[in-house]
Motif scaffolding. Structure first.
Motif, PDB file in Angstrom:
ATOM      1  N   UNK A 170       0.837  -1.199   0.000  1.00  8.35           N
ATOM      2  CA  UNK A 170       0.000   0.000   0.000  1.00  8.35           C
ATOM      3  C   UNK A 170       0.873   1.251   0.000  1.00  8.35           C
ATOM      4  N   UNK A 171       1.923   1.238   0.818  1.00  8.32           N
ATOM      5  CA  UNK A 171       2.841   2.383   0.875  1.00  8.32           C
ATOM      6  C   UNK A 171       3.503   2.615  -0.478  1.00  8.32           C
ATOM      7  N   UNK A 172       3.869   1.544  -1.144  1.00  7.55           N
ATOM      8  CA  UNK A 172       4.494   1.657  -2.462  1.00  7.55           C
ATOM      9  C   UNK A 172       3.521   2.240  -3.476  1.00  7.55           C
ATOM     10  N   UNK A 173       2.258   1.793  -3.408  1.00  8.75           N
ATOM     11  CA  UNK A 173       1.232   2.319  -4.319  1.00  8.75           C
ATOM     12  C   UNK A 173       0.992   3.802  -4.065  1.00  8.75           C
ATOM     13  N   UNK A 174       0.987   4.196  -2.799  1.00 13.54           N
ATOM     14  CA  UNK A 174       0.794   5.605  -2.465  1.00 13.54           C
ATOM     15  C   UNK A 174       1.943   6.457  -2.988  1.00 13.54           C
ATOM     16  N   UNK A 175       3.158   5.933  -2.914  1.00 11.24           N
ATOM     17  CA  UNK A 175       4.328   6.683  -3.373  1.00 11.24           C
ATOM     18  C   UNK A 175       4.338   6.870  -4.887  1.00 11.24           C
ATOM     19  N   UNK A 176       3.727   5.957  -5.609  1.00 11.77           N
ATOM     20  CA  UNK A 176       3.768   6.020  -7.076  1.00 11.77           C
ATOM     21  C   UNK A 176       2.445   6.489  -7.695  1.00 11.77           C
ATOM     22  N   UNK A 177       1.520   6.980  -6.889  1.00 17.90           N
ATOM     23  CA  UNK A 177       0.208   7.378  -7.392  1.00 17.90           C
ATOM     24  C   UNK A 177       0.299   8.628  -8.259  1.00 17.90           C
ATOM     25  N   UNK A 178      -0.702   8.826  -9.095  1.00 19.65           N
ATOM     26  CA  UNK A 178      -0.790  10.034  -9.898  1.00 19.65           C
ATOM     27  C   UNK A 178      -1.075  11.241  -9.007  1.00 19.65           C
ATOM     28  N   UNK A 179      -0.721  12.427  -9.502  1.00 19.30           N
ATOM     29  CA  UNK A 179      -0.872  13.638  -8.696  1.00 19.30           C
ATOM     30  C   UNK A 179      -2.312  13.880  -8.257  1.00 19.30           C
ATOM     31  N   UNK A 180      -3.271  13.541  -9.114  1.00 20.89           N
ATOM     32  CA  UNK A 180      -4.672  13.815  -8.801  1.00 20.89           C
ATOM     33  C   UNK A 180      -5.284  12.763  -7.885  1.00 20.89           C
ATOM     34  N   UNK A 181      -4.536  11.735  -7.574  1.00 21.56           N
ATOM     35  CA  UNK A 181      -5.053  10.645  -6.742  1.00 21.56           C
ATOM     36  C   UNK A 181      -4.633  10.850  -5.293  1.00 21.56           C
ATOM     37  N   UNK A 182      -5.599  10.808  -4.389  1.00 17.90           N
ATOM     38  CA  UNK A 182      -5.294  10.935  -2.964  1.00 17.90           C
ATOM     39  C   UNK A 182      -4.666   9.636  -2.466  1.00 17.90           C
ATOM     40  N   UNK A 183      -3.785   9.705  -1.482  1.00 19.77           N
ATOM     41  CA  UNK A 183      -3.221   8.473  -0.934  1.00 19.77           C
ATOM     42  C   UNK A 183      -4.286   7.642  -0.230  1.00 19.77           C
ATOM     43  N   UNK A 184      -4.175   6.346  -0.353  1.00 18.40           N
ATOM     44  CA  UNK A 184      -5.102   5.457   0.349  1.00 18.40           C
ATOM     45  C   UNK A 184      -4.800   5.523   1.835  1.00 18.40           C
TER      46      UNK A 184
END
Length: 402
Positions: A268-282
């Motif tokens: 989950x942390x890895x996905x949050x680090x690589x998310x698009x700018x418009x996407x809020x972190x999970x």
């Protein structure tokens, strides 16, 4: 419409089971129970042609009373009217306002004692028409709008006309819920029978303990819960206006893929680090952890390589997920089914929430179903997708006035 749309953001609310849109539980429960009672009697009434005519006449009287009320309030200085679209109370209203400007339709916001509201007025054929967010001509209004928020009644109505829906039942206490689920089979979904925004909804209820807890949660916002069949797939919104599908929005939660090495927490942390700018972190809340537990995972679990795991049941970019607008590519048969559902309900503006695995494939080859209908739909969903070409339902709304 403006060339650049403002981004809509939210933050985690004080009640995790309300998601990002917390409400006063007591007030909403009272309101939902009243709405359920009204929906019950309205749905039982014979909706024949004469009732429709009576409804239209009542709406005309209501419009006249509303115009008098606001005129008097304006004269007394209690009400004034704003002219700035950027001050719209909701983005749904903002896109309606901007489309009105494109069509040279005068539109203003009602400001009551200095408070900006989500009530507006538009001058049409020389007369000020007042409305909440979405303007609908009286001849397009339907008595069905009174009861379609009842999730159970809605499914019964659509099912009777061959429209796919998950099996469901309105249930108040645990024992009847347990009997229904034993007949239906696990997993199931439990939600308030009347309610919005996914508040106090429990997805993937898999055993008796889950069921008891989910029922208790749903009844915080409504005396009756809707216990229904679980359908795997994306949460989608099909907006139908004047019998035509004018927007189709697909939303998914954050989904991580196991690598056989990393814990779920690290994935989950890895996905949050690589998310698009418009996407809020999970954000992992207790609600998220309970959902994962029902799937058989804990934060320290190490998923097998290639395993796809949804992080919670809440979808879209505000929860770390993804969104697409698919109006141009949605399967023709699915388009036809949604338009048929609107015709069954006799509603001119409706947003259908449905679950389907692939909206671009033939729905008759999939298990899918409509789960809710919204008579004041958030048409703004179709304007800011992460992927796909935005649609413009506001144009279809104003076309009703031609």
């Amino acid at each position: 419409m403006s060339e650049v749309f403002p981004e809509y953001t939210e933050s985690v609310g004080t009640c995790e089971e309300c998601g990002n849109s917390p409400v006063n539980h007591s007030l909403v429960r009272f309101s939902n129970n009243i709405d359920l009672l009204i929906a019950y009697f309205s749905n039982r009434a014979d909706q024949h042609r004469q009732r429709k005519k009576t409804w239209v006449r009542m709406q005309a009287i209501e419009d006249w009373v509303t115009r008098v009320f606001f005129s008097v309030g304006h004269t007394l200085g209690l009400i004034r009217f704003g002219d700035e679209p950027k001050d719209a109370k909701s983005y749904r209203s903002r896109v309606i306002w901007e489309e009105a400007i494109r069509r040279s339709i005068p539109m203003q916001q009602v400001i009551l004692s200095g408070i900006k509201t989500d009530t507006y007025r538009a001058k049409i054929n020389g007369i000020w028409v007042y409305f909440e967010s979405l303007p609908v001509p009286n001849e397009y209004k339907s008595p069905s709008t009174v009861w379609v928020d009842d999730k159970v009644a809605l499914k019964r109505k659509l099912s009777a006309h061959g429209i796919p829906v998950p099996r469901s039942e309105g249930i108040r206490t645990y024992e009847p819920a347990k009997r229904f689920v034993s007949e239906l089979g696990m997993p199931v979904v439990v939600k308030p029978r009347i309610g919005t925004r996914g508040r106090h909804t429990t997805v993937y209820v898999k055993d008796a303990e889950d069921l008891r807890e989910a029922l208790s949660s749903a009844r915080v916002l409504c005396s009756y819960a809707s216990v229904e069949e679980y359908l795997p797939g994306s949460i989608c919104r099909g907006t139908v206006i004047d019998g035509k599908l004018v927007g189709f929005f697909q939303a998914d939660p954050l989904v991580v893929m196991g690598d056989g090495i990393s814990s779920l927490e690290k994935l989950i942390a890895k996905a949050n680090d690589s998310r698009e700018d418009r996407v809020a972190p999970a954000v992992v809340t207790s609600e998220t952890k309970k959902f994962l537990e029902r799937l058989g995972y804990a934060m320290e679990s190490i998923p097998a390589t290639g395993t796809h795991i949804p992080i919670g049941h809440r979808t879209g970019r505000l929860f770390g997920g993804s969104t697409r607008e698919l109006l141009e590519t949605v399967h023709p048969r699915l388009r036809e089914r949604l338009e048929s559902a609107a015709d069954v309900l006799k509603i001119s503006i409706v947003g259908f929430d449905l679950v389907i695995q692939n909206p671009e494939a033939d729905p008759d080859t999939q298990r899918w179903g409509i789960i809710e209908a919204n008579t004041l739909p958030f048409i703004d969903l179709h304007y800011l997708p992460l992927h796909g070409k935005p649609s413009n339902p506001a144009a279809a709304v104003w076309d009703l006035w031609r």
